[in-house]
Write a protein that holds these residues in place. Structure first.
Motif, PDB file in Angstrom:
ATOM      1  N   MET A  15      -9.133 -87.895   7.233  1.00 12.85           N
ATOM      2  CA  MET A  15      -9.482 -88.920   8.220  1.00 12.85           C
ATOM      3  C   MET A  15      -8.483 -88.727   9.282  1.00 12.85           C
ATOM      4  N   PHE A  16      -7.172 -88.267   9.286  1.00 10.43           N
ATOM      5  CA  PHE A  16      -6.363 -87.794  10.276  1.00 10.43           C
ATOM      6  C   PHE A  16      -5.630 -86.706  10.206  1.00 10.43           C
ATOM      7  N   SER A  17      -5.280 -85.907  10.881  1.00  6.75           N
ATOM      8  CA  SER A  17      -3.923 -85.269  10.949  1.00  6.75           C
ATOM      9  C   SER A  17      -3.094 -85.382  12.135  1.00  6.75           C
ATOM     10  N   TYR A  18      -1.745 -85.086  11.834  1.00  3.20           N
ATOM     11  CA  TYR A  18      -0.851 -85.505  12.894  1.00  3.20           C
ATOM     12  C   TYR A  18       0.348 -84.584  12.769  1.00  3.20           C
ATOM     13  N   ASN A  19       0.940 -84.083  14.053  1.00  3.98           N
ATOM     14  CA  ASN A  19       2.170 -83.773  13.993  1.00  3.98           C
ATOM     15  C   ASN A  19       2.731 -84.163  15.384  1.00  3.98           C
ATOM     16  N   ASN A  20       3.964 -83.559  15.684  1.00  2.00           N
ATOM     17  CA  ASN A  20       4.838 -84.194  16.812  1.00  2.00           C
ATOM     18  C   ASN A  20       4.054 -83.651  18.229  1.00  2.00           C
ATOM     19  N   LYS A  21       3.060 -82.961  17.832  1.00  2.00           N
ATOM     20  CA  LYS A  21       2.209 -82.778  19.218  1.00  2.00           C
ATOM     21  C   LYS A  21       0.814 -83.570  19.464  1.00  2.00           C
ATOM     22  N   GLU A  22       0.183 -83.745  18.496  1.00  2.00           N
ATOM     23  CA  GLU A  22      -1.078 -84.631  18.656  1.00  2.00           C
ATOM     24  C   GLU A  22      -1.361 -85.132  17.455  1.00  2.00           C
ATOM     25  N   LEU A  23      -2.315 -86.401  17.524  1.00  2.00           N
ATOM     26  CA  LEU A  23      -3.067 -86.796  16.545  1.00  2.00           C
ATOM     27  C   LEU A  23      -4.506 -86.534  16.559  1.00  2.00           C
ATOM     28  N   ILE A  24      -5.047 -85.939  15.426  1.00  2.00           N
ATOM     29  CA  ILE A  24      -6.506 -85.465  15.627  1.00  2.00           C
ATOM     30  C   ILE A  24      -6.997 -86.530  14.719  1.00  2.00           C
ATOM     31  N   ILE A  25      -8.394 -87.305  15.178  1.00  4.86           N
ATOM     32  CA  ILE A  25      -8.945 -88.254  14.345  1.00  4.86           C
ATOM     33  C   ILE A  25     -10.353 -87.900  14.112  1.00  4.86           C
ATOM     34  N   ASN A  26     -10.601 -88.169  12.623  1.00  7.11           N
ATOM     35  CA  ASN A  26     -11.978 -87.701  12.558  1.00  7.11           C
ATOM     36  C   ASN A  26     -12.725 -88.851  13.204  1.00  7.11           C
ATOM     37  N   GLU A  27     -13.851 -88.477  13.947  1.00  9.63           N
ATOM     38  CA  GLU A  27     -14.589 -89.543  14.636  1.00  9.63           C
ATOM     39  C   GLU A  27     -15.235 -90.501  13.787  1.00  9.63           C
ATOM     40  N   THR A  28     -15.592 -90.362  12.627  1.00 12.25           N
ATOM     41  CA  THR A  28     -16.197 -91.138  11.815  1.00 12.25           C
ATOM     42  C   THR A  28     -15.191 -92.389  11.159  1.00 12.25           C
ATOM     43  N   VAL A  29     -13.959 -92.207  11.540  1.00 11.25           N
ATOM     44  CA  VAL A  29     -12.899 -93.132  10.949  1.00 11.25           C
ATOM     45  C   VAL A  29     -13.012 -94.408  11.875  1.00 11.25           C
ATOM     46  N   PRO A  30     -13.230 -95.665  11.307  1.00 11.28           N
ATOM     47  CA  PRO A  30     -12.912 -96.756  12.210  1.00 11.28           C
ATOM     48  C   PRO A  30     -11.914 -97.036  12.763  1.00 11.28           C
ATOM     49  N   ASN A  31     -11.964 -97.667  13.931  1.00 12.39           N
ATOM     50  CA  ASN A  31     -10.594 -97.836  14.604  1.00 12.39           C
ATOM     51  C   ASN A  31      -9.886 -99.000  14.063  1.00 12.39           C
ATOM     52  N   ARG A  32     -10.002 -99.464  12.785  1.00  6.38           N
ATOM     53  CA  ARG A  32      -9.371-100.264  11.977  1.00  6.38           C
ATOM     54  C   ARG A  32      -8.391 -99.639  11.112  1.00  6.38           C
ATOM     55  N   ASN A  81      -6.486-102.394   9.234  1.00  6.68           N
ATOM     56  CA  ASN A  81      -6.626-103.872   9.461  1.00  6.68           C
ATOM     57  C   ASN A  81      -8.259-104.528   9.113  1.00  6.68           C
ATOM     58  N   SER A  82      -8.270-105.515   8.954  1.00  5.78           N
ATOM     59  CA  SER A  82      -9.600-106.396   8.591  1.00  5.78           C
ATOM     60  C   SER A  82     -10.186-105.464   7.258  1.00  5.78           C
ATOM     61  N   LEU A  83      -9.584-105.301   6.366  1.00  5.92           N
ATOM     62  CA  LEU A  83     -10.050-104.677   5.241  1.00  5.92           C
ATOM     63  C   LEU A  83     -11.625-105.065   5.010  1.00  5.92           C
ATOM     64  N   GLU A  84     -12.433-104.074   4.597  1.00  8.81           N
ATOM     65  CA  GLU A  84     -13.764-104.410   4.094  1.00  8.81           C
ATOM     66  C   GLU A  84     -13.999-103.971   2.624  1.00  8.81           C
ATOM     67  N   LEU A  85     -15.149-104.365   2.113  1.00 10.92           N
ATOM     68  CA  LEU A  85     -15.385-103.588   0.850  1.00 10.92           C
ATOM     69  C   LEU A  85     -15.668-102.301   0.688  1.00 10.92           C
ATOM     70  N   GLY A  86     -16.255-101.662   1.794  1.00 11.14           N
ATOM     71  CA  GLY A  86     -16.522-100.328   1.913  1.00 11.14           C
ATOM     72  C   GLY A  86     -15.211 -99.559   1.754  1.00 11.14           C
ATOM     73  N   ASP A  87     -13.858-100.094   1.986  1.00 10.76           N
ATOM     74  CA  ASP A  87     -12.664 -99.426   2.388  1.00 10.76           C
ATOM     75  C   ASP A  87     -12.270 -99.098   0.979  1.00 10.76           C
ATOM     76  N   SER A  88     -12.825 -99.527   0.033  1.00  7.94           N
ATOM     77  CA  SER A  88     -12.483 -99.340  -1.451  1.00  7.94           C
ATOM     78  C   SER A  88     -12.357 -97.596  -1.855  1.00  7.94           C
ATOM     79  N   ALA A  89     -11.451 -97.192  -2.111  1.00  4.71           N
ATOM     80  CA  ALA A  89     -11.488 -95.783  -2.274  1.00  4.71           C
ATOM     81  C   ALA A  89     -10.035 -95.245  -2.788  1.00  4.71           C
ATOM     82  N   VAL A  90      -9.764 -93.926  -3.169  1.00  4.86           N
ATOM     83  CA  VAL A  90      -8.497 -93.421  -3.340  1.00  4.86           C
ATOM     84  C   VAL A  90      -8.158 -92.513  -1.876  1.00  4.86           C
ATOM     85  N   TYR A  91      -7.106 -92.856  -1.527  1.00  2.00           N
ATOM     86  CA  TYR A  91      -6.433 -92.440  -0.128  1.00  2.00           C
ATOM     87  C   TYR A  91      -5.370 -91.557  -0.453  1.00  2.00           C
TER      88      TYR A  91
END
Lengths: 118, 112
Positions: free
Chosen positions: A46-63, A79-89
């Motif tokens: 979904m994301f990778s982050y270090n002190n330089k940049e945040l890389i976002i997978n374009e398929t991830v909703p902005n919620r 934010n605004s959780l949906e049924l489809g968000d059910s998963a293991v993170y």
């Protein structure tokens, strides 16, 4: 000591709510990640982050948004959780891929947070 | 992006050697090949990584032919505790991390 820890381990909530999952790593790594593993066991970054940049997978909703109060923490806000968000993170960490050489993909994963949205 | 293809599942018995092959026909020059193991209800764990030829560590061996279009993870003398999903990943060591793609993985079931 647990290298990468996540809280909570289980999270059950209702649609429309806002929730957060916390992640901490004590490995001194520069980069942290969030992954989603759905019911079919597909593991997607979904994301990778270090002190330089945040890389976002374009398929991830902005919620979904990562928040990093310091180098050892990367929390996931949803934010605004949906049924489809059910998963293991899963949270993970590694050395900075830009300079780590061949070991760049040795990522250390947390135990996962099972999110159930009802 | 280099996509990987693995068998969905494999069965084995304790004490046998298990070889799991991964196809990555579109592997790029800078890509490394990495394998992860995932037990139920746990996060994936790094097993081994290589670029070409053969790599061996205390857990497994990784065989990579000269054309690098496939790789084989070899687990010597498996035990019941090796039952897990094994993922093959191909990625650029110096590139963006959004190139890190986990495939479907191979569910290895070890029986007594």
């Amino acid at each position: 000591d647990t290298a990468v820890s996540q809280t909570p381990k289980y999270l059950v909530t209702q649609m429309g709510n806002d929730k957060s999952i916390k992640c901490e790593q004590n490995l001194g790594h520069d980069t942290m990640y969030w992954y989603k593993q759905d019911s079919k066991k597909f593991l997607k970054i979904m994301f990778s982050y270090n002190n330089k940049e945040l890389i976002i997978n374009e398929t991830v909703p902005n919620r979904f948004s990562p928040k990093s109060p310091d180098k050892a923490h990367l929390n996931l806000h949803i934010n605004s959780l949906e049924l489809g968000d059910s998963a293991v993170y899963f949270c993970a960490s590694s050395q900075d891929p830009q300079g780590a050489g061949a070991s760049v993909y040795e990522q250390y994963f947390g135990p996962g947070t099972r999110l159930t949205v009802t | 992006l280099a996509k990987t293809t693995q068998p969905i599942s494999m069965d084995s018995y304790e004490g046998q050697e298990v070889n799991i092959t991964c196809s990555h026909n579109n592997i790029a020059t800078n890509d490394y090949i990495t394998w992860y193991q995932q037990f139920p209800s746990q996060g994936p764990r790094f097993i081994i990584q290589g670029y070409k030829t053969k790599v061996t560590n205390e857990v497994a061996s990784l065989f990579i032919p000269a054309d690098r279009k496939s790789s084989t993870l070899s687990l010597p003398r498996v035990s019941l505790s090796d039952t897990a999903v094994y993922y093959c990943l191909v990625g650029d060591a110096g590139g963006a991390t959004n190139k890190l793609i986990f495939g479907t993985g191979t569910l290895l079931a070890v029986q007594p």
